[in-house]
Design a protein around this motif. Structure first.
Motif: not given
Length: 197
Positions: A11, A14-15, A18, A58-59, A61-63, A65-66
């Motif tokens: 995590n 990724v954070e 991203a 993963a990056a 998906d993270y961006n 999702k935000n």
């Protein structure tokens, strides 16, 4: 539920990466960028991800999702369908300054960056656009059912128009470096949504 150390490290990676993937794209982001952003060694990165592809996916998906979680939270506060449709415009308009700093819209960036070079990222961007289109279509259909929107309107056309104007507005504003262009386009889009009755 407690996360394992490995999950916390994934995590963290990724954070930290991203925004870099969003700014530089897949090809432009190097392993050195990833290690510099995280302070971790190459071994630590590859101990948590098989390769740069996994980090990039993963990056993305993270961006995404935000943005989606921000839209959903704001939509829950709206009572009518037009208010919910306007959330997309307002969220992107409010985020625009931050999005420029963070590289812009991850869907637009990834669609352009991965068009011919990274099929898995392209598939993620396509899925995101189709999900976005379907969410807007469902809202419009609910608006038609509630008689808030005239039944003559085509929900798919409305959804594609909203997405195209948001993404096109971001692209034009970034290319010209004129936020005023973004505001003009978003004003046109607000007028369009408000005219749906």
């Amino acid at each position: 539920m407690n996360m394992t150390k490995a999950e916390k490290t994934r995590n963290f990676i990724v954070e930290k990466t991203a925004p870099i993937f969003n700014m530089k794209g897949y090809a432009g982001t190097s392993l050195n960028d990833i290690t510099a952003a995280t302070g971790l060694t190459k071994g630590s990165i590859y101990g948590n991800f098989a390769n740069k592809d996994e980090v990039a996916l993963a990056a993305f998906d993270y961006n995404l999702k935000n943005i989606v979680s921000g839209v959903e939270a704001e939509m829950s506060r709206q009572k009518d369908v037009k208010g919910k449709l306007l959330v997309y415009i307002n969220i992107y308009q409010n985020l625009f300054g931050g999005m420029v700093a963070a590289g812009g819209c991850p869907i637009l960036n990834t669609a352009i960056d991965a068009d011919d070079t990274h099929p898995a990222l392209k598939a993620r961007a396509l899925k995101a656009v189709l999900n976005w289109k379907n969410r807007i279509m469902k809202l419009v259909e609910a608006g038609i059912d509630a008689k808030e929107i005239d039944a003559d309107y085509n929900p798919e056309q409305i959804a594609l128009t909203i997405i195209a104007l948001i993404e096109g507005g971001i692209m034009i504003s970034r290319l010209t470096a004129k936020p005023a262009h973004w505001n003009l386009i978003m004003d046109s889009l607000k007028n369009y949504v408000n005219s749906l009755s």
